[in-house]
Write a protein that holds these residues in place. Structure first.
Motif, PDB file in Angstrom:
ATOM      1  N   UNK A  29      57.061  75.134  24.887  1.00 14.75           N
ATOM      2  CA  UNK A  29      57.194  74.130  26.369  1.00 14.75           C
ATOM      3  C   UNK A  29      56.733  75.209  27.395  1.00 14.75           C
ATOM      4  N   UNK A  30      56.628  74.388  28.526  1.00 14.12           N
ATOM      5  CA  UNK A  30      56.633  74.682  29.842  1.00 14.12           C
ATOM      6  C   UNK A  30      58.285  75.580  29.999  1.00 14.12           C
ATOM      7  N   UNK A  31      58.668  77.032  30.964  1.00 16.73           N
ATOM      8  CA  UNK A  31      59.082  77.714  31.126  1.00 16.73           C
ATOM      9  C   UNK A  31      59.896  78.825  30.486  1.00 16.73           C
ATOM     10  N   UNK A  32      58.659  78.685  29.446  1.00 17.07           N
ATOM     11  CA  UNK A  32      59.138  80.060  29.109  1.00 17.07           C
ATOM     12  C   UNK A  32      60.479  80.506  28.499  1.00 17.07           C
ATOM     13  N   UNK A  33      60.777  82.200  29.428  1.00 19.88           N
ATOM     14  CA  UNK A  33      61.883  82.357  28.954  1.00 19.88           C
ATOM     15  C   UNK A  33      63.530  81.394  29.252  1.00 19.88           C
ATOM     16  N   UNK A  34      62.935  80.876  29.973  1.00 20.69           N
ATOM     17  CA  UNK A  34      64.424  79.394  30.715  1.00 20.69           C
ATOM     18  C   UNK A  34      64.617  78.359  29.485  1.00 20.69           C
ATOM     19  N   UNK A  35      63.518  78.005  28.749  1.00 17.15           N
ATOM     20  CA  UNK A  35      64.053  76.954  28.056  1.00 17.15           C
ATOM     21  C   UNK A  35      64.410  78.063  27.060  1.00 17.15           C
ATOM     22  N   UNK A  57      59.550  72.077  34.409  1.00 13.90           N
ATOM     23  CA  UNK A  57      60.952  72.443  33.253  1.00 13.90           C
ATOM     24  C   UNK A  57      61.866  72.344  34.048  1.00 13.90           C
ATOM     25  N   UNK A  58      62.576  72.489  35.157  1.00 15.51           N
ATOM     26  CA  UNK A  58      63.900  72.904  35.100  1.00 15.51           C
ATOM     27  C   UNK A  58      63.814  71.151  35.892  1.00 15.51           C
ATOM     28  N   UNK A  59      63.143  70.419  36.143  1.00  8.48           N
ATOM     29  CA  UNK A  59      63.409  68.827  36.693  1.00  8.48           C
ATOM     30  C   UNK A  59      63.319  68.302  35.992  1.00  8.48           C
ATOM     31  N   UNK A  76      60.512  66.967  41.352  1.00  7.90           N
ATOM     32  CA  UNK A  76      59.734  68.413  40.929  1.00  7.90           C
ATOM     33  C   UNK A  76      58.917  68.646  39.871  1.00  7.90           C
ATOM     34  N   UNK A  77      59.287  67.455  38.739  1.00  8.29           N
ATOM     35  CA  UNK A  77      58.942  67.024  37.753  1.00  8.29           C
ATOM     36  C   UNK A  77      57.704  65.926  37.704  1.00  8.29           C
ATOM     37  N   UNK A  78      57.564  65.805  38.409  1.00  9.70           N
ATOM     38  CA  UNK A  78      56.629  64.736  38.677  1.00  9.70           C
ATOM     39  C   UNK A  78      54.636  64.399  38.764  1.00  9.70           C
ATOM     40  N   UNK A  79      54.110  63.850  37.269  1.00 15.45           N
ATOM     41  CA  UNK A  79      53.118  64.691  36.773  1.00 15.45           C
ATOM     42  C   UNK A  79      52.264  63.529  37.537  1.00 15.45           C
ATOM     43  N   UNK A  80      50.799  64.183  38.160  1.00 18.97           N
ATOM     44  CA  UNK A  80      49.747  63.929  38.369  1.00 18.97           C
ATOM     45  C   UNK A  80      48.660  63.226  37.358  1.00 18.97           C
ATOM     46  N   UNK A  81      48.562  61.624  37.359  1.00 21.38           N
ATOM     47  CA  UNK A  81      48.200  61.460  35.742  1.00 21.38           C
ATOM     48  C   UNK A  81      46.783  61.217  35.786  1.00 21.38           C
ATOM     49  N   UNK A 112      46.846  65.917  35.816  1.00 14.03           N
ATOM     50  CA  UNK A 112      47.932  65.973  34.403  1.00 14.03           C
ATOM     51  C   UNK A 112      48.428  67.809  35.042  1.00 14.03           C
ATOM     52  N   UNK A 113      49.311  67.661  36.027  1.00 14.58           N
ATOM     53  CA  UNK A 113      49.693  69.116  35.825  1.00 14.58           C
ATOM     54  C   UNK A 113      50.708  68.611  37.070  1.00 14.58           C
ATOM     55  N   UNK A 114      52.267  68.916  37.825  1.00 16.32           N
ATOM     56  CA  UNK A 114      53.344  68.642  38.350  1.00 16.32           C
ATOM     57  C   UNK A 114      53.221  69.199  39.808  1.00 16.32           C
ATOM     58  N   UNK A 115      52.260  67.950  40.742  1.00 14.19           N
ATOM     59  CA  UNK A 115      51.527  68.350  41.490  1.00 14.19           C
ATOM     60  C   UNK A 115      52.716  68.473  42.760  1.00 14.19           C
TER      61      UNK A 115
END
Length: 598
Positions: free
Chosen positions: A98-104, A342-344, A353-358, A361-364
Motif C-alpha cells: 500500500x502507499x505510505x511505506x514505513x507509515x503503513x 495514505x495519511x489523509x 489531501x486524499x483526493x485522486x484525480x479521475x 489517477x494521482x493525489x492531485x
C-alpha cells in the motif's frame, strides 16, 4: 462526575494510540491509484532516488577529508547496512503493498500514534530532500556558468541576513515547480521521464568508471590506502550511509505497482546493488586517478579528469550530474504526495489531501501543495542546516520497519498477503476475477507449532529489551568508548552488564517459535538481520547533533498538535473501533461534558 468522564476519555486515548490498522488481504488489490509500474520502473525510481549527489559530490569530499582511498570499504559497509534495512522493507512491501511505506507498516504492527510520528517525519524528509536536491542542481548548473546566476541575484536582490536563510534561488524554485508539473501528468509519464534521466546518469557513470580505469595508477592506493585509519573508514561509512537513502520510494509506490508483492523485493535489492556498484566504481577510479590529498574541494570528478589530460570529460560528467540530480529530485518529490494520500485516507491529516484525480489517477491536491512547499523552501532557505534533520526521519523509519518485522515474525496470525495471493495483482489489468485461495495449510502450521499470544508476549519482551540495550550501548560507545579502550574499571563493568543483558534478551527471543506462514518474501536470518539493522540505526540516530534534536522536537510539536486536535477525531480506524467496541467518540465525550456543565 469529573472522574467519571476523564477516566473513559483516558481509556479512549490509550486504546486509540495503540489502535492498529486492520488489513484485509483481499482488499489490497483495490486502489484509486493506477497500478502501472513494472519491476524496471520501480528499480529505476529506486536508483534515481538514491544515485544522485552522492556520486558527484560525496565521493570526492569523503575521500579527501575522511577516509582516503579506503572510501571503497566505507561504501561497502554502508551498502551492507542499507541492504539490511532494504530486506526489512522488502518483506513489508510484499506483505502490505500500500502507499505510505514505513507509515503503513508501523500502523498495522505498532499502532496509530507511532504511525503518525513516522509519517510526519517522512513528510519532512521528502520535503527537505526535494528542496535540497533542487538547490544542489541549481548550484551545479551555476558552477558551469562561473556563478553568474548567484552573483546576479546577490547584486540585484542581496543576501538575507537571517540565520538559516540564504539568497533567493529562483532557479531551484522554478525547477521544483517544473518537476511538480511533470508529476501532475500521472505516474506513468513521470516514470518515463525518470527512466530517461536514470539511464543517462548510469551511462555517464559507466563512462567515468571505464575511462577512469585507463587513467588509474595503482600506487595511489598502495602508498597510503587508509590515511585516517580504521576510525576514518567507519566515519566515512556513517557519511556514505546517507548516500543510499532514497530506496524507500519503492515501498512508498507499492500501491501503483503491478504484482507488488513480487516486484517490490526485487526492485529494492536490484536498486541497492546497482547503486553500490556505481558508488564503489566511481570512488575507486577517483582515488586511483589522483592521490586523495590532491582532490579538488569542489567538482572533484571533472577536475581529476582535467588534471589527467581529459578536460573534455567535464561536459559529459556535467550532463550525468544534472540528470542524476533530476532523477533524485523526482525520487524526493514522488513519494511525498503518496505519503500525504495514505495519511489523509486514514483520516490522520486533512481529508482533502486524499483526493485522486479521475484521469491521471494521482493525489492531485497533495502533489501540488507538496510541490509548492518544497519550491518555497528551495527558494529562501539555506538547507545545509536542515539536511541533517532528514536523517532522523529516515533512521526512525528504518528502525520501526525492522522492529515491525521482528514483532510480526513472532506473532500468531498473518498480516498482509500470504504466498500465492500475490497472483491477484498480475491479473488486475485483465479485469480477472480474484480467486479464492486456500489457507488451511497456513492455519494448521500456525496451530501446531506456531506462536501463541503467550510466546508472542515473551518475544516482544525480548525485542524491546534488546532495543533498550542497543540504546544504552550506543550511548556508551559514543561517549564512553575511550574509557573502555583505556580499560577503566567502570567502563569494563558496564560493558559486561550490557553484554549479559543483550545475550539474555536475544536468548529469550530465539527460544520463542516463529510464525511459519508462507510469505511472498521473507527476511532471512531472523532475528539477526533485523536486530543488526536496529542497532546500526539507533547508533546513527544518537550520533546526530543536539540542534537536530531541537528542530526535531519543534517539528513533532507541530505534528502532534495536528494529530490531537484533528487526527484523533477523524481517524477511520478510530471510528471503526468506536463502532465495534462501544467506545464513545471523542466529540461526543466533549459534548456530554459541556451539556453537564463540567
Amino acid at each position: 462526575m469529573v472522574h467519571g468522564i476523564s477516566h473513559p476519555k483516558m481509556a479512549f486515548l490509550v486504546k486509540r494510540f495503540t489502535q492498529k490498522k486492520l488489513i484485509d488481504s483481499k482488499s489490497l488489490s483495490q486502489s484509486e491509484l493506477s497500478r502501472c509500474l513494472s519491476t524496471f520502473d520501480l528499480t529505476s525510481l529506486g536508483i534515481g532516488g538514491t544515485l544522485g549527489a552522492g556520486v558527484y559530490v560525496l565521493t570526492g569530499e569523503v575521500a579527501r577529508s575522511i577516509a582516503g582511498p579506503s572510501i571503497v570499504i566505507s561504501f561497502f559497509i554502508a551498502a551492507l547496512a542499507s541492504v539490511l534495512c532494504g530486506l526489512c522493507y522488502a518483506e513489508f512491501g510484499a506483505r502490505v503493498p500500500k502507499a505510505g511505506s514505513a507509515y503503513i507498516y508501523s500502523y498495522v504492527t505498532v499502532g496509530e500514534l507511532c504511525a503518525f510520528v513516522i509519517g510526519w517525519n517522512l513528510f519532512l524528509e521528502y520535503v527537505i530532500g526535494g528542496s535540497s536536491v533542487a538547490r544542489a542542481w541549481s548550484d551545479y548548473f551555476d558552477s558551469i556558468l562561473n556563478d553568474r546566476i548567484r552573483n546576479f541575484t546577490l547584486s540585484h536582490i542581496g543576501q538575507m541576513d537571517v540565520a538559516g536563510l540564504s539568497h533567493p534561488d529562483f532557479l531551484a524554485f522554478f525547477l521544483v515547480l517544473l518537476v511538480t508539473f511533470i508529476l501532475s501528468f500521472g505516474v506513468k509519464n513521470t516514470s518515463r521521464f525518470n527512466n530517461l534521466c536514470t539511464l543517462i546518469n548510469l551511462f555517464v557513470i559507466a563512462f567515468i568508471i571505464c575511462v577512469g580505469i585507463y587513467f588509474s595508477k595503482v600506487e595511489n592506493w598502495t602508498r597510503d590506502f587508509a590515511p585516517y585509519g580504521v576510525s576514518g573508514v567507519f566515519s566515512g561509512a556513517a557519511t556514505c550511509f546517507y548516500a543510499f537513502v532514497g530506496f524507500d520510494v519503492i515501498a512508498t509506490s507499492g500501491e501503483e505497482a503491478r504484482n507488488p508483492s513480487r516486484v517490490i523485493p526485487i526492485s529494492i535489492v536490484l536498486s541497492l546493488g546497482v547503486c553500490f556498484l556505481a558508488y564503489f566504481g566511481v570512488s575507486a577510479v577517483l582515488t586511483l586517478m589522483l592521490p586523495y590529498d590532491q582532490l579538488a574541494e569542489r567538482s572533484a570528478l571533472p577536475e581529476a579528469f582535467a588534471i589527467r589530460g581529459a578536460p573534455w570529460a567535464k561536459y559529459i560528467i556535467t550532463v550525468g550530474a544534472l540528470c542524476g540530480l533530476s532523477a533524485s529530485l523526482i525520487g524526493g518529490l514522488f513519494p511525498l504526495p503518496r505519503m500525504l494520500y495514505a495519511m489523509a485516507s486514514d483520516g490522520l491529516i486533512f481529508k482533502f489531501l486524499a483526493k485522486v484525480h479521475p484521469k491521471t489517477e494521482i493525489p492531485v491536491i497533495a502533489t501540488v501543495l507538496s510541490g509548492v512547499l518544497a519550491a518555497f523552501l528551495a527558494l529562501i532557505f539555506d538547507l545545509a542546516a536542515l539536511v541533517e534533520m532528514m536523517s532522523i526521519g529516515t533512521l526512525l523509519a528504518y528502525t520501526i520497519v525492522a522492529l515491525c518485522v521482528l514483532l510480526l515474525r513472532y506473532q500468531p496470525g498473518t498480516v498482509g498477503i500470504v504466498k500465492g495471493e500475490e497472483d491477484i495483482f498480475s491479473t488486475i489489468e485483465d479485469n480477472s476475477v480474484q480467486g479464492e485461495y486456500e489457507k488451511e495449510d497456513t492455519r494448521l502450521i500456525n496451530e501446531t507449532n506456531g506462536p501463541t499470544l503467550e510466546t508472542a508476549g515473551r518475544a516482544a519482551l525480548g525485542i524491546y529489551c534488546s532495543l533498550a540495550v542497543f540504546f544504552f550501548t550506543s550511548i556508551f560507545v559514543i561517549w564512553g568508548g575511550e574509557a573502555l579502550l583505556k580499560a577503566q574499571s567502570w567502563a569494563i563493568l558496564l560493558a559486561v552488564v550490557l553484554s549479559v543483558l543483550l545475550i539474555a534478551s536475544i536468548v529469550l527471543l530465539v527460544r520463542q517459535p516463529q510464525n511459519k506462514t508462507p510469505l511472498p518474501f521473507k527476511v532471512p536470518c531472523v532475528p539477526a538481520i533485523p536486530l543488526l539493522s536496529i542497532f546500526i540505526n539507533v547508533f546513527l540516530i544518537l550520533k546526530l547533533s543536539y540542534m537536530t534534536w531541537i528542530r526535531f522536537a519543534v517539528w513533532m510539536t507541530i505534528g502532534l498538535s495536528i494529530y490531537i486536535f484533528y487526527g484523533l477525531r477523524h481517524s477511520v480506524e478510530g471510528k471503526r473501533q468506536s463502532e465495534e467496541e462501544g467506545y464513545v467518540p471523542l466529540q461526543q465525550m466533549d459534548s456530554k461534558k459541556n451539556d453537564q456543565g463540567e
